[in-house]
Design an enzyme around this catalytic site. Structure first.
Site, mmCIF file in Angstrom:
data_model
loop_
_atom_site.group_PDB
_atom_site.id
_atom_site.type_symbol
_atom_site.label_atom_id
_atom_site.label_comp_id
_atom_site.label_asym_id
_atom_site.label_seq_id
_atom_site.Cartn_x
_atom_site.Cartn_y
_atom_site.Cartn_z
ATOM 1 N N ALA A 12 -14.972 1.081 27.569
ATOM 2 C CA ALA A 12 -15.264 2.395 26.379
ATOM 3 C C ALA A 12 -15.513 1.123 24.685
ATOM 4 O O ALA A 12 -15.265 -0.088 24.840
ATOM 5 C CB ALA A 12 -14.745 3.634 26.057
ATOM 6 N N ALA A 52 -16.639 1.674 21.197
ATOM 7 C CA ALA A 52 -16.844 2.836 19.419
ATOM 8 C C ALA A 52 -17.351 1.738 18.825
ATOM 9 O O ALA A 52 -17.817 0.440 18.752
ATOM 10 C CB ALA A 52 -15.319 3.051 19.448
ATOM 11 N N SER A 53 -17.024 2.379 16.876
ATOM 12 C CA SER A 53 -17.852 2.183 16.016
ATOM 13 C C SER A 53 -16.818 0.077 15.478
ATOM 14 O O SER A 53 -17.338 -0.186 14.975
ATOM 15 C CB SER A 53 -17.831 2.298 14.749
ATOM 16 O OG SER A 53 -16.345 3.510 14.558
ATOM 17 N N ALA A 69 -13.922 -0.747 17.443
ATOM 18 C CA ALA A 69 -13.343 -1.889 18.590
ATOM 19 C C ALA A 69 -13.445 -1.210 20.043
ATOM 20 O O ALA A 69 -14.561 -0.709 20.142
ATOM 21 C CB ALA A 69 -11.526 -1.554 18.548
ATOM 22 N N GLN A 70 -13.607 -1.429 20.768
ATOM 23 C CA GLN A 70 -13.740 -1.567 22.494
ATOM 24 C C GLN A 70 -12.933 -2.168 23.240
ATOM 25 O O GLN A 70 -11.647 -2.703 22.738
ATOM 26 C CB GLN A 70 -15.228 -2.499 23.027
ATOM 27 C CG GLN A 70 -14.753 -3.891 23.488
ATOM 28 C CD GLN A 70 -16.904 -4.123 23.220
ATOM 29 O OE1 GLN A 70 -16.805 -3.768 23.039
ATOM 30 N NE2 GLN A 70 -16.686 -5.883 23.996
ATOM 31 N N VAL A 71 -12.557 -1.364 24.488
ATOM 32 C CA VAL A 71 -11.780 -1.309 25.780
ATOM 33 C C VAL A 71 -11.606 -2.037 26.959
ATOM 34 O O VAL A 71 -13.183 -1.464 27.393
ATOM 35 C CB VAL A 71 -11.045 0.361 25.752
ATOM 36 C CG1 VAL A 71 -9.732 -0.096 26.521
ATOM 37 C CG2 VAL A 71 -10.634 0.854 24.307
ATOM 38 N N LYS A 125 -7.396 -3.244 23.528
ATOM 39 C CA LYS A 125 -8.663 -3.366 23.194
ATOM 40 C C LYS A 125 -8.458 -4.288 22.199
ATOM 41 O O LYS A 125 -8.057 -4.255 21.279
ATOM 42 C CB LYS A 125 -7.991 -1.708 21.904
ATOM 43 C CG LYS A 125 -8.815 -1.392 20.537
ATOM 44 C CD LYS A 125 -8.142 0.007 20.483
ATOM 45 C CE LYS A 125 -9.203 0.789 19.664
ATOM 46 N NZ LYS A 125 -8.250 2.112 18.793
ATOM 47 N N ASP A 139 -6.572 13.439 16.435
ATOM 48 C CA ASP A 139 -7.236 13.130 17.381
ATOM 49 C C ASP A 139 -7.309 13.924 18.152
ATOM 50 O O ASP A 139 -8.048 13.142 19.669
ATOM 51 C CB ASP A 139 -8.156 11.553 16.887
ATOM 52 C CG ASP A 139 -9.389 12.317 17.384
ATOM 53 O OD1 ASP A 139 -10.166 12.921 17.322
ATOM 54 O OD2 ASP A 139 -10.201 10.851 17.932
#
Length: 524
Positions: free
Chosen positions: A129, A131-132, A134-136, A153, A288
């Site tokens: 995954a 995102a803006s 970080a990534q995992v 992460k 969230d």
């Protein structure tokens, strides 16, 4: 001046993207002053074909980069600022970006952990995954002679620099808006951007997300329906967060939930009660809680991930929430109004009776509907809209609570459309009220008050000595006056002399202007 020009150039590029995606086309020209109407017409000339379909603003923000994407997601939590309709449009924003290369990720992790990647992890797979911020990655660690799966992460390279640049543009716009608009000052736009800035700063320090995970793990240790992943502190730094890998079913995957014969109505109950328990009991909640961040493990417990955005409620806010919910249930609108005034949310110059009347207009329609038709989140949304008429200043913690409740309620009702939110919430609310507002709570409050009073009494001697010292200094000033050193007097004289020179120059300029006007008049 150069700084302002730089902001304007970058913002002009953003305005062009908004125009291309047809965002200005949804603005009512009648609500805009004449210069703005001309700008809207010009924007229509550059609008691309097909821009009128779909969520225009969300599409534009996704094109404008990570900071704008995050701004849109943040404004989706602030319907008081952008309006309910626009907030719903922004909810469609997807914080999904292409991952950065595996080699860059491994280099960043190795540098941050200060050890080679093959020493830190037995294996590290590609990003699952992105995102803006970080990534995992899915990895494995060797512990006690066995391999354990983990989620790793890692922050995007140079992400902080880009966010700082774009946030400075947002602050520039907010300051200008508050300078020229009373409505912008009421909405506290600078404070909105400040809140977003703090939120992003916390998201970009993954140690803080790990701390939020740890705190919620302690709070929910005895909860039967909820847990969070365990943090691997040995492999967690500012730029890297390593935690337990979750193999549960995502709540967004309804097909797998159905195949596993999950009791969907009970799952909806778990979502609602878990959120309310965290907000009321702990004053610390996951802000969230969309389906992609919630999993159902093999033991039937909810597991939450992605703790970058968290909400906090103080004792006053928790009491406010519990009492207004109880007030609406019992139709005690006067009490709901009084709670607003007691909490200091509505200025004292307003009438409690008038405010209670406005709240009645929200509450009465509820009692003409069945329980499953009543939305607790919608109720709070209407309540916050009404409070705007009574000069209630923006309360970011309550807005975040309301927005999270909208999401949580939507998730719960996706599993059971006829879910009775009030019946499901009632045990949690009643438990909190009995514990904090009942006899036991009053005794605890009295004990806490006695402790505060004891601390004040203990500090009285020190406070008395300080007061005497201040009074003695005032007495000396009164008797002897303020004494200035020769150097200070000379500096004051020079400063005053400069002021007098500029006053003289200004007077000559004014005089010359009047003489010029008189000469011009006599020649006519």
């Amino acid at each position: 001046m150069i700084s302002a020009a730089t902001h304007i150039l970058r913002l002009s590029r953003a305005a062009f993207v908004l125009a291309r995606e047809g965002v200005f086309g949804v603005v009512d020209p009648a609500l805009v002053p004449p210069p703005g109407q001309l700008a809207i017409k010009i924007a229509g000339l550059v609008e691309r074909r097909g821009a009128k379909s779909g969520p225009r603003l969300s599409r534009a923000l996704e094109r404008m980069g990570p900071a704008y994407l995050k701004l849109g997601q943040f404004l989706a939590t602030r319907p008081d600022v952008v309006g309910v309709g626009l907030a719903r449009d922004l909810e469609s924003l997807q914080d999904r970006l292409p991952p950065f290369p595996q080699a860059e990720a491994e280099a960043a992790i190795a540098t941050s952990l200060e050890q080679p990647i093959n020493q830190a992890f037995a294996s590290l797979g590609p990003a699952v995954a992105a995102a803006s911020i970080a990534q995992v990655h899915r990895g494995e660690v060797l512990r006690d002679g066995a391999l354990h799966p983990v989620a790793v992460k890692v922050l995007r390279p140079n992400v902080a620099t880009r966010f700082r640049r774009d946030l400075s543009d947002f602050f520039f716009v907010a300051h200008k808006a508050e300078t020229h608009s009373s409505e912008a000052r009421r909405l506290r736009l600078v404070e909105v951007i400040n809140t977003m800035s703090r939120s992003v700063a916390m998201e970009m320090d993954l140690r803080l997300e790990a701390a939020a995970l740890s705190e919620m793990a302690e709070n929910t240790d005895s909860d039967p329906d909820f847990r969070v992943p365990k943090v691997d502190w040995d492999r967690t730094t500012h730029n890297v967060l390593t935690m337990e890998w979750i193999d549960g079913i995502p709540l967004s995957d309804h097909a797998r939930l159905a195949q596993a014969n999950v009791d969907l109505p009970d799952l909806g109950r778990k979502v609602i009660q878990s959120f309310l328990r965290h907000a009321l009991r702990d004053g610390f909640f996951h802000a969230d809680m969309h389906p992609g961040n919630l999993f159902l493990d093999k033991d039937g417990r909810l597991v939450a991930v992605d703790f970058g955005i968290m909400g906090r409620l103080g004792d006053k806010e928790r009491r406010f929430l519990a009492e207004i919910l109880l007030g609406f249930i019992t139709r005690n609108y006067r009490r709901v109004a009084e709670v607003h005034f007691e909490a200091g949310y509505v200025p004292a110059h307003h009438s409690v009776e008038n405010f209670a009347q406005a709240i009645r207009a929200i509450g009465e329609p509820i009692h003409n509907r069945t329980a499953e038709e009543i939305s607790m989140a919608r109720l709070l949304t209407l309540l916050l809209e009404v409070t705007g008429l009574f000069d209630m200043r923006t309360r970011p913690e309550l807005i975040l609570l309301q927005k999270t409740m909208v999401v949580v309620e939507g998730v719960a009702r996706s599993f059971n459309p006829r879910l009775d939110i009030w019946r499901v919430a009632e045990p949690v609310v009643r438990e909190w009220i009995e514990r904090n507002l009942g006899p036991v709570g009053r005794l605890q409050g009295a004990a806490s008050g006695a402790g505060d009073l004891a601390r004040v009494l203990t500090a009285l001697p020190t406070m008395g000595l300080r007061a005497v010292a201040v009074l003695e200094q005032l007495e000396v000033l009164t008797r002897e006056g303020v004494q200035l050193s020769p150097e200070t007097i000379a500096a004051l004289g020079r400063s005053e002399g400069r002021k007098n020179r500029w006053r003289t120059v200004a007077l000559w300029i004014i005089a010359a202007t009047f003489i010029g006007i008189l000469i011009a008049v006599t020649r006519l």
